[in-house]
Scaffold this active site. Structure first.
Site: not given
Ligand code: IVH
Length: 627
Positions: A146, A148, A150, A265, A330, A354, A448, A466
Site C-alpha cells: 500500500e 505510505k 504522509d 488502512y 503487510k 521509505k 531593510c 520592514c
Molecule cells: S499500517 C500497526 N498502513 O506510517 C501499524 N500505516 O511509520 C499500523 N502509515 O504508524 C499502520 N500509510 O501512521 C499503515 N498504508 C499504511 C500507512 C501507514 C501511512 C503511517 C502510520 C504508521 C506509520 C508507520
C-alpha cells in the site's frame, strides 16, 4: 511516520498508568545513565543522539515544524538503534515521540497505536521477507503493498456504527482527543453504511477502532499555498506539517478553510463482530461501510514482485494526487499475523519502505533578502543552478532569521537540495566537510535592504519585518498584487510598468492609479503614447471589478480571496469596510485573520487609502450595492 523505533516500552497496564500519571514523554526524557566517570566515546555518542532525537521530536511532534529531513532523522534513529543493539547495557529510555499538544483532552487507545519497522534498501526489504518466510516456515505467502500516506496517524472509534471519538497517536497509548476537528472532514462519514452499494448487508461490530491517516492532498496543498503567497505570507513547507497543524488547530475558521483528507488502512480494537480474515477483505469492508479506504494497493506473492510494487509506487508517487513517503507492505492473512506477533513497538507482519527524497548537491552563491508585500524579510539562498525532479532550481528558501542562524548556512557552502514534500526546494543538509576556508556566518541585516529602515520582529515571532509602509520594495509588491488578475485585474500593469511608475514617483498607493492623467505619462521613459492610452483605459475598466477584489487587492495579511468575498458580502462598500468593528470581523473571518485585519484598519495611512479608493472609484454605496 517516525516514532520510537528503539523505544523500550512494554505495552500493558503499567505503561498505561505511567503514561497517564507522570506523562510518558516526561518520564522517558529523564536523563538516563549519567555516570560521573569518563565514558567511552561511543557511549557519549548515544547520549548525544538521544538529545538530538528528543530535540527533533519536539519540533516535529509539538510544533509540526521539523528542521531536518525525514531521512536524516531516520538516520539518527538507526545509528542509535545500532549502538543500542551492540550495547544492550546502554539501552535506556530513548527520546520517544509524543504528538500530544496539551490543548486537547487525553484519549486512551483501546489497542496501542504501534509504529512500523522501516526498510530503506532492497536488501532490507528482502531481509524482512526472508524473516517472515523463516518464521512461518512457508514460502507461498501473500502480501499487500500500500502507499505510505504522509500525514498524521489517526484512530477513529465507531460505536454501533456511529463515530464517537477521534484521537491522534500521542505516545501510542494515549493521544489527543481531536473528535470535533475530525468531524469537520467532509469526506468522512459519521455513520457506517449498513448495506454496501450493491445491497449486500454489512455487519457492524459493537465497537471498532479504525486506524488511518489524515493528510492534505496535492491539489489542496497547492491551492492553500497559492493563496498564502497571494496573501504575502510564507507558504507551508510540507503537507504533513499542514495536516498536523490543521488537525490540532483550535481556530474554527482556519479549520473550515482547509480541506483535510482521510484514509483508513488498519484497525485496533474490533469488538463483537467478525474480524476480516485478510487485509484485502478489510479494504473491501471499509469501502462497503462507505469510508475512504486505500484506493490503490498491490497484491504480491514473492519478494521480487514485492520489490517491483514498492518501486512502482516510488515511480508514480508524484502522480497519485496525495503525498506519500514510502510503501507499506503487510502480510495479507490475519491469522498469520498473530503467529508473527509484534516487538515492543511494531508488528512483525508489516514493514514500511521509505523512499529516499530526490536530492542533489549544489553551492550557495549568495544569500539575499526578499522583501514581501507585507514587509516580511525572507532570506533566500541563491544557488548554482541544478536540475531536480525535472525542474531547474536556482533558489531555495532559508525560511527566516532564526532558522538561518540555527543552521548556519554560509555563502560558499556546498548544500544538498531536496524538494520538501516534493514541492518547495529546501536545503536538506550542509556538507560541512566541504566548507571552504574563510567562509563567514551570515549576519542578518538589521536594516531593510530596500529602504534602510531598522527591521522589527514581534516578541515570540520568528518573522522579521520592514516596518516602513512606504518602503519601495513593499510598495512595488503591494501594487503588483493589487493590479494582478487575481485581484482588481489591470491589464498591462505588470512588475516592469509598476517599476517605472514608482520610479517616476507617480504611484505611491493603489488609489494613485486612479489619479493618473494622460499628462502624467507624457514623455515618461519607457511609456509610449499608445501604451499610456491602453494603460489608462485598463485602469478605468478596472473600476468595474467587484468589491471583494479591491479588499483582496489591499494585500492584508491573512485576508485571501475567500475572506475578502465574505467581507465584501457583509459590508457592501469600502467605507463600511473601513468602519467594521473587531467583533464583526472575528465573526466573519475568525480570530487569526481578524487580528491582522484590525491592525490594518487602525493604521491612519490605510484608512486614508480606503477613503481615497472609495471616492475615486466611487462605485459602491453604503448599502444595497452588489458586492
Ligand atoms: S499500517 C500497526 N498502513 O506510517 C501499524 N500505516 O511509520 C499500523 N502509515 O504508524 C499502520 N500509510 O501512521 C499503515 N498504508 C499504511 C500507512 C501507514 C501511512 C503511517 C502510520 C504508521 C506509520 C508507520
Amino acid at each position: 511516520m517516525r516514532w520510537h523505533e528503539t523505544g523500550k516500552i512494554k505495552w500493558g497496564a503499567a505503561a498505561v498508568l505511567l503514561a497517564l500519571g507522570a506523562g510518558l514523554l516526561g518520564a522517558q526524557k529523564i536523563a538516563w545513565g549519567g555516570t560521573e566517570q569518563a565514558r567511552p566515546l561511543q557511549e557519549d555518542r548515544v547520549t548525544e543522539l538521544r538529545a538530538e532525537i528528543a530535540h527533533h521530536d519536539e519540533l516535529y511532534f509539538k510544533e509540526a515544524a521539523p528542521e531536518i529531513s525525514d531521512s536524516d532523522y531516520d538516520r539518527l534513529k538507526r545509528e542509535l538503534a545500532a549502538l543500542e543493539r551492540a550495547h544492550p547495557e546502554w539501552a535506556g529510555p530513548t527520546g520517544m515521540g509524543d504528538d500530544r499538544s496539551g490543548r486537547f483532552p487525553n484519549y486512551v487507545h483501546r489497542q496501542p497505536m504501534l509504529s512500523l519497522d522501516k526498510a530503506y534498501t532492497e536488501a532490507e526489504w528482502r531481509a524482512f521477507h526472508a524473516g517472515v518466510v523463516a518464521r512461518l516456515g512457508r514460502k507461498n505467502l501473500t502480501f499487500v503493498v500500500e502507499p505510505k500516506y504522509d500525514g498524521l496517524a489517526i484512530s477513529l472509534t465507531y460505536e454501533r456504527g456511529v463515530l464517537t471519538r477521534a484521537a491522534t497517536r500521542g505516545n501510542g497509548l494515549v493521544g489527543d482527543d481531536v473528535t470535533d476537528n475530525v468531524r469537520t472532514i467532509a469526506m468522512l462519514p459519521q455513520q457506517l453504511r449498513r448495506a454496501a452499494a450493491d445491497g449486500t448487508p454489512s455487519s457492524i461490530p459493537n465497537l471498532l477502532e479504525l486506524r488511518g491517516e489524515v493528510y492534505v492532498d496535492d491539489a489542496e496543498f497547492a491551492r492553500l499555498n497559492a493563496a498564502r503567497v497571494a496573501e504575502g505570507v510564507e507558504p507551508f513547507a510540507h503537507p504533513r506539517n499542514l495536516a498536523a497543524g490543521t488537525l490540532k488547530s483550535q481556530d474554527r475558521a482556519e479549520l473550515a478553510s482547509r480541506r483535510l483528507s482521510i484514509v483508513i488502512y488498519s484497525w485496533g480494537a474490533w469488538e463483537d463482530g467478525a474480524v476480516p480474515t485478510t487485509q484485502q477483505a478489510f479494504h473491501a469492508q471499509v469501502r462497503a461501510w462507505g469510508l475512504p479506504g486505500v484506493g490503490k494497493f498491490e497484491v504480491v506473492t514473492s519478494a521480487g514482485d514485492g520489490w517491483r510494487a514498492i518501486q512502482s509506487f516510488g515511480r508514480t508517487r508524484t502522480q497519485l494526487g496525495f503525498p506519500i513517503d514510502g510503501a507499506v507492505v503487510k502480510i495479507d492473512g490475519v491469522a498469520l499475523r498473530s503467529h508473527l506477533g509484534q516487538s515492543d513497538h511494531a508488528p512483525r507482519w508489516a514493514i514500511a519502505y521509505k523512499f529516499e527524497p530526490e536530492r542533489i548537491v549544489t553551492r550557495v552563491r549568495a544569500i539575499t533578502i526578499q522583501v514581501g508585500r507585507t514587509g516580511l524579510l525572507t532570506p533566500v539562498a541563491e544557488l548554482e543552478s541544478v536540475k531536480l525532479g525535472g525542474t531547474s532550481i536556482a533558489r531555495a528558501t532559508l525560511h527566516n532569521r532564526e532558522v538561518l542562524a540555527r543552521r548556519d548556512i554560509r555563502v560558499g557552502d556546498f548544500v544538498e537540495i531536496e524538494k520538501a514534500g516534493e514541492i518547495i526546494p529546501a536545503i536538506a543538509a550542509v556538507l560541512l566537510e566541504r566548507r571552504p576556508e574563510g567562509t563567514r556566518r551570515y549576519e542578518f541585516p538589521e536594516r531593510c535592504p530596500a529602504c534602510g529602515s531598522a527591521v522589527e520582529s514581534k516578541p515570540g515571532e520568528t518573522a522579521v519585518r520592514c516596518p516602513n509602509f512606504h518602503c519601495p520594495a513593499q510598495l512595488r509588491r503591494r501594487l503588483e498584487h493589487f493590479a494582478s488578475a487575481a485581484a482588481v485585474g489591470i491589464r498591462g500593469l505588470g512588475p516592469a510598468m509598476i517599476g517605472i511608475l514608482v520610479r517616476e514617483g507617480l504611484v505611491k498607493a493603489p488609489s494613485d492609479f486612479y489619479r493618473l492623467r494622460p499628462a502624467d505619462l507624457d514623455g515618461v521613459d519607457g511609456i509610449g503614447p499608445k501604451v499610456a492610452e491602453r494603460l489608462l483605459d485598463a485602469i478605468e475598466r478596472s473600476k468595474q471589478a467587484e468589491l471583494w477584489r479591491y479588499i483582496y487587492g489591499l494585500g492584508i495579511p491573512r485576508i485571501g480571496a475567500a475572506n475578502a468575498r465574505k467581507l465584501a458580502q457583509a459590508c457592501g462598500s469600502l467605507e463600511a469596510f473601513a468602519a467594521m468593528g473587531k467583533e464583526q470581523v472575528v465573526a466573519i473571518v475568525g480570530i487569526a485573520a481578524a487580528d491582522s485585519l484590525v491592525e490594518f484598519l487602525t493604521r491612519p495611512e490605510n484608512r486614508a487609502e480606503l477613503e481615497a479608493l472609495q471616492a475615486l472609484v466611487a462605485r459602491w454605496k453604503l448599502a444595497g450595492s452588489a458586492p
